[in-house]
Design a protein around this motif. Structure first.
Motif, PDB file in Angstrom:
ATOM      1  N   MET A 163      12.037  -5.517   3.961  1.00 39.51           N
ATOM      2  CA  MET A 163      10.820  -6.293   3.760  1.00 39.51           C
ATOM      3  C   MET A 163      10.794  -6.845   2.344  1.00 39.51           C
ATOM      4  O   MET A 163      11.613  -6.480   1.501  1.00 39.51           O
ATOM      5  N   HIS A 164       9.836  -7.733   2.094  1.00 30.22           N
ATOM      6  CA  HIS A 164       9.684  -8.304   0.767  1.00 30.22           C
ATOM      7  C   HIS A 164       8.989  -7.303  -0.150  1.00 30.22           C
ATOM      8  O   HIS A 164       8.186  -6.491   0.303  1.00 30.22           O
ATOM      9  N   GLU A 165       9.307  -7.383  -1.443  1.00 29.75           N
ATOM     10  CA  GLU A 165       8.690  -6.464  -2.399  1.00 29.75           C
ATOM     11  C   GLU A 165       7.173  -6.625  -2.444  1.00 29.75           C
ATOM     12  O   GLU A 165       6.441  -5.643  -2.619  1.00 29.75           O
ATOM     13  N   SER A 166       6.685  -7.852  -2.297  1.00 28.41           N
ATOM     14  CA  SER A 166       5.235  -8.055  -2.321  1.00 28.41           C
ATOM     15  C   SER A 166       4.570  -7.388  -1.122  1.00 28.41           C
ATOM     16  O   SER A 166       3.442  -6.906  -1.220  1.00 28.41           O
ATOM     17  N   THR A 167       5.268  -7.328   0.013  1.00 31.29           N
ATOM     18  CA  THR A 167       4.723  -6.620   1.176  1.00 31.29           C
ATOM     19  C   THR A 167       4.608  -5.129   0.888  1.00 31.29           C
ATOM     20  O   THR A 167       3.599  -4.497   1.206  1.00 31.29           O
ATOM     21  N   ILE A 168       5.622  -4.558   0.247  1.00 28.52           N
ATOM     22  CA  ILE A 168       5.588  -3.142  -0.109  1.00 28.52           C
ATOM     23  C   ILE A 168       4.455  -2.886  -1.098  1.00 28.52           C
ATOM     24  O   ILE A 168       3.749  -1.867  -1.011  1.00 28.52           O
ATOM     25  N   SER A 169       4.243  -3.818  -2.019  1.00 31.55           N
ATOM     26  CA  SER A 169       3.157  -3.649  -2.974  1.00 31.55           C
ATOM     27  C   SER A 169       1.801  -3.644  -2.278  1.00 31.55           C
ATOM     28  O   SER A 169       0.924  -2.846  -2.614  1.00 31.55           O
ATOM     29  N   ARG A 170       1.615  -4.537  -1.300  1.00 34.14           N
ATOM     30  CA  ARG A 170       0.341  -4.569  -0.575  1.00 34.14           C
ATOM     31  C   ARG A 170       0.147  -3.305   0.264  1.00 34.14           C
ATOM     32  O   ARG A 170      -0.961  -2.772   0.348  1.00 34.14           O
ATOM     33  N   VAL A 171       1.220  -2.826   0.875  1.00 39.15           N
ATOM     34  CA  VAL A 171       1.113  -1.647   1.738  1.00 39.15           C
ATOM     35  C   VAL A 171       0.751  -0.410   0.925  1.00 39.15           C
ATOM     36  O   VAL A 171      -0.023   0.445   1.379  1.00 39.15           O
ATOM     37  N   THR A 172       1.275  -0.300  -0.284  1.00 40.47           N
ATOM     38  CA  THR A 172       1.090   0.920  -1.075  1.00 40.47           C
ATOM     39  C   THR A 172      -0.166   0.885  -1.943  1.00 40.47           C
ATOM     40  O   THR A 172      -0.465   1.872  -2.617  1.00 40.47           O
ATOM     41  N   THR A 173      -0.897  -0.212  -1.951  1.00 37.10           N
ATOM     42  CA  THR A 173      -2.114  -0.316  -2.752  1.00 37.10           C
ATOM     43  C   THR A 173      -3.301   0.251  -1.989  1.00 37.10           C
ATOM     44  O   THR A 173      -3.537  -0.126  -0.836  1.00 37.10           O
TER      45      THR A 173
END
Length: 518
Positions: free
Chosen positions: A417-427
């Motif tokens: 996945m994209h890094e921005s997706t991981i950032s949204r998921v973990t916020t």
């Protein structure tokens, strides 16, 4: 400049409304998601709360009524190496006896969205980050005491309530209200008695008798007897003395404590114990008892009466160890279970273009995409959480000192996945572990090189610093340079200013402020 017409070819990333909805749900916190589901239930008649009844064929019947001949898809989450997962749980480790489970309702939908949600780097131009939102009210929430206390009691309200119960003349009551208005949230006065006297002079001097400073001091002493102890002190020493006067008179070393607070408060703040013992004529053992009495006092009495309400953290993921393997499960209570209403879905007629039928058809389409987006959110969250657990098993077994360095790129490559997706998921998503409840972003940290050529997580370094400070000699606390040397002996090369930064992030004071008497 001459105007002209030109043809130009280009490519542009365009996200469909359905994909935008899926990504928006992906970044919501638990409270925001509950509010979003509640709004969807109120606006879409096709959605209803699932009360646990078996309705495996409900959506299939609705699909037959609409005459949609699209092929149903049974999406399953791809297995990562060393993982086995179903729609609501994952296990880390060997998975020979486990197999992916198919979603009961996902195959009934006529539409599908990509399982891995692509997110472009211009996300902020499309959506703004969501702020904290209140959860949707539950049916039994009306009986909850905490939910009814929407606004806490302020310190001024608490003092005015006690003032109303205190017999006092009208003139003194006006003085007392002026004093209470001057009390700061921490319980100390922002104006001394002289300033309060000058402010009340024009108001009370119109009476037959002129206001005197002794009247203000007398009323101030009465207000200082209010709860919490130490309130309305003019400064820190005055606040502590008010509390000391309320202690039992036969308490050992009470008079010595009053002397230290009233005459040597500055030396006590600098921890100059030798000078205090010399001026107050105290021995080390006696000064130790005096300091214990002073440390039992509250320097900010107003903090005990706070207007802020309690904030609760609801974990999105549970992690537990079963039969030697770490199991990852979604919290089933974070959002109400919803489904498509069979009664309304059956009202849709084939080849009917009336406004009523179009309204029902559009809402049914939106309901299906909403349910699909929720399913995709759960699968993505579970996939990312399982990958984090797989990489941080040392933390789960041994604590923060075993935390491995990890960045968003590591998880993004693992789950494709994209890094921005991981950032949204973990916020604003939280994980319940045997070590405690942590935000998913807690497991990401930078690294520091070691002498052996390896890497050490900054979170592990903070844990080591906290452990060293907890075990230090109170008479001779560790300085930042000494902590740097101790870490270097363990093979961790960290600069002194980095140690100071980590220490401040842990709210650990400098060595001169940590000095204690034994």
């Amino acid at each position: 400049m001459k105007q002209s017409l030109q043809l130009k070819l280009g490519q542009q990333l365009t996200m469909t409304p359905q994909l935008q909805q899926a990504i928006r749900l992906l970044q919501l916190s638990t409270l925001d998601l509950q509010q979003e589901i509640q709004e969807a239930l109120e606006s879409n008649p096709m959605l209803e709360i699932n009360e646990g009844e078996a309705d495996g064929n409900s959506e299939e019947q609705a699909s037959n009524e609409t005459g949609d001949n699209n092929t149903a898809e049974n999406d399953t989450t791809p297995e990562a190496e060393g993982l086995s997962q179903g729609p609501e749980d994952l296990s880390v480790g060997s998975s020979e006896d486990s197999a992916p489970q198919e979603s009961d309702s996902e195959g009934e939908w006529n539409e599908s969205i990509p399982q891995d949600l692509p997110v472009d780097t211009d996300w902020d131009a499309v959506y703004q980050s969501s702020g904290p939102a209140s959860s949707a009210p539950a049916p039994d929430e009306e009986n909850d005491f905490e939910s009814r206390r929407s606004v806490g009691e302020s310190l001024q309200d608490h003092l005015l309530w006690q003032l109303n119960l205190t017999p006092m003349e009208d003139r003194d009551r006006v003085i007392a209200m002026a004093i209470i208005d001057a009390v700061q949230p921490n319980g100390l006065l922002d104006s001394n008695a002289e300033e309060i006297f000058q402010g009340l002079g024009d108001q009370l001097n119109e009476d037959d008798s002129e206001l005197e400073i002794d009247e203000v001091l007398a009323v101030l002493h009465r207000v200082q007897q209010f709860d919490p102890p130490g309130v309305a002190g003019e400064n820190l020493a005055d606040c502590l003395l008010i509390q000391l006067r309320q202690l039992p008179a036969d308490l050992p070393y009470l008079e010595a404590a009053k002397t230290v607070v009233s005459e040597h408060i500055a030396l006590l703040g600098n921890r100059d114990y030798k000078t205090i013992m010399k001026k107050a004529k105290l021995k080390e053992a006696e000064l130790k008892h005096v300091i214990e009495i002073i440390q039992s006092l509250n320097p900010s009495p107003g903090d005990s009466i706070s207007a802020s309400t309690a904030e609760y953290v609801v974990p999105d993921v549970f992690v537990s160890k079963q039969e030697g393997r770490w199991m990852v499960q979604l919290n089933p209570e974070i959002a109400p279970k919803i489904r498509i209403n069979d009664s309304y879905a059956s009202l849709i007629k084939r080849a009917d273009s009336s406004s009523e039928n179009t309204f029902l058809r559009d809402n049914l389409q939106e309901a299906r995409w909403f349910l699909k987006s929720l399913q995709s959110r759960n699968e993505t969250l579970l996939k990312v959480a399982s990958c984090i657990v797989e990489k941080q098993q040392g933390f789960l077994d041994y604590g923060p000192e075993a935390m491995k360095p990890m960045i968003l790129h590591d998880i993004a490559d693992e789950v494709d996945m994209h890094e921005s997706t991981i950032s949204r998921v973990t916020t604003q998503k939280f994980m319940h572990t045997p070590q405690g409840i942590f935000e998913l972003k807690y497991f990401f940290s930078s690294h520091v090189a070691t002498s052996s050529g390896g890497e050490c997580s900054s979170t592990a370094i903070r844990a080591i610093i906290k452990k060293l400070v907890a075990a230090e000699n109170p008479k001779k606390p560790l300085s930042d340079n000494k902590i740097t040397q101790l870490l270097e002996e363990q093979g961790i090369k960290v600069a002194r200013r980095t140690i100071a930064k980590y220490r401040e992030s842990l709210n650990i004071p400098p060595s001169n402020e940590r000095k204690r008497l034994v």
